[in-house]
Design a protein around this motif. Structure first.
Motif: not given
Length: 356
Positions: A138-164
């Motif tokens: 939000i602070l960096q004003n990346i993009q409008a839309g619905v997203f899901v940030p999630y870090r799997n164990q032992q991995q870097t955080t990924q941002v997913h499109r909500g629809s995918r």
């Protein structure tokens, strides 16, 4: 100063563990914001408003919960915020992400769903990191839309499109985008685009004109405004060896979504009896005016004979979409439209980047 609305709904991120049982807690949501302020040096640049329309474990979710959640968000006049963060449980995260993606398909600010694999008291929990990623998005004003940030164990955080986003892997708390194609990666407070798409170029701070046409060489389609009506008359069936279709009562069903094996197939053989074949079930549904849809499958020049046989029998394939997105989109389609052509037009339009 950035204004962020945080919507608490429960889930593991809003729970505590006590005497071997994990359950929602009235204190846990505010623990999230407290931990954020302790570990985020720039928290004073933010004004965070909070609401809590729900407090449930997400496995107890029903479609009416989405209506409650949507109504609570709309009552807050989202245009006064720079972004919205929704805390949510992991079990039905992919379904809610799809529901919000389709309903808020023209939203002009970021909306991010944040979950945690463990309660926040557990130092293994990824909830605080996922929340920080959402704030930075939000602070960096990346993009409008619905997203899901999630870090799997032992991995870097990924941002997913909500629809995918797809449901978590079996016996695991890890999440992935369909086909493993995450939208962005978040590392050292920096976002990097992983899978550029036409949809991402169009959606950033540029609402689409009405109708259809081209913008900067990219085709767009805008759909009519839909209501938060999710039909409860869509039956989803998952395939497995020995599935007996005689066990299904179709009395209160308007449409069937039949999941497929990874190769886009399901049983089309009658050699073990018609009750074990999807062919006979499609025929039975047709006799009762019930449409059968199939997903997921990638559209290509070649398909298995079983798949072609199912389509020839009258099944409608929903191409290039996850099963979670297909299910929620069907619920919205049958909740908003009565005409079969309108339903199919809605299903086939890529309205939230759901098509791979």
């Amino acid at each position: 100063m950035k204004n962020i609305l945080v919507v608490f709904t429960g889930g593991t991120i809003g729970s505590t563990a006590s005497e071997g049982t994990i359950d929602t807690s009235s204190d846990a949501p505010f623990k999230l914001t407290q931990q954020f302020q302790q570990h985020y040096e720039n928290h004073q640049q933010l004004h965070i408003s909070t609401i809590q329309p729900l407090q449930i474990l997400s496995e107890n979710l029903a479609p009416c919960v989405w209506q409650t959640l949507i109504a609570a968000i709309e009552a807050q006049q989202s245009d006064q915020y720079d972004g919205i963060i929704i805390t949510h449980g992991t079990d039905t995260l992919a379904y809610t992400a799809a529901a919000l993606s389709f309903y808020f398909n023209t939203i002009k600010i970021p909306m991010l769903l944040v979950s945690s694999d463990y309660p926040l008291d557990d130092n293994r929990a990824n909830g605080p990191e996922n929340f920080i990623c959402a704030v930075e998005f939000i602070l960096q004003n990346i993009q409008a839309g619905v997203f899901v940030p999630y870090r799997n164990q032992q991995q870097t955080t990924q941002v997913h499109r909500g629809s995918r986003l797809t449901c978590s892997l079996q016996l695991s708390g890890d999440f992935f985008s369909v086909q493993g194609k995450s939208f962005m990666q978040f590392e050292n407070r920096q976002f990097s685009l992983l899978n550029p798409s036409a949809k991402s170029i169009l959606s950033k701070n540029s609402p689409l004109p009405e109708g259809e046409g081209w913008v900067r060489g990219i085709k767009y389609t805008k759909i009519p405004q839909i209501k938060a009506n999710f039909s409860d008359r869509v039956l989803m069936i998952k395939p497995y060896p020995g599935l007996n279709y005689d066990n299904f009562n179709l009395e209160n069903v308007d449409a069937v979504l039949h999941d497929l094996y990874h190769s886009g197939t399901a049983c089309a053989s009658t050699q073990w009896g018609e009750n074990y074949s999807l062919l006979g079930f499609i025929k039975r549904c047709g006799e009762q005016n019930i449409k059968v849809y199939l997903a997921p499958a990638i559209k290509s020049a070649n398909a298995y004979q079983s798949t072609r046989t199912l389509i020839e029998q009258g099944a409608e394939m929903i191409w290039n979409m996850s099963i979670e997105a297909a299910y929620v989109k069907l619920m919205l389609a049958y909740g908003n439209f009565n005409d079969e052509q309108q339903i199919m037009e809605f299903i086939n339009k890529d309205i939230a980047g759901e098509h791979v």
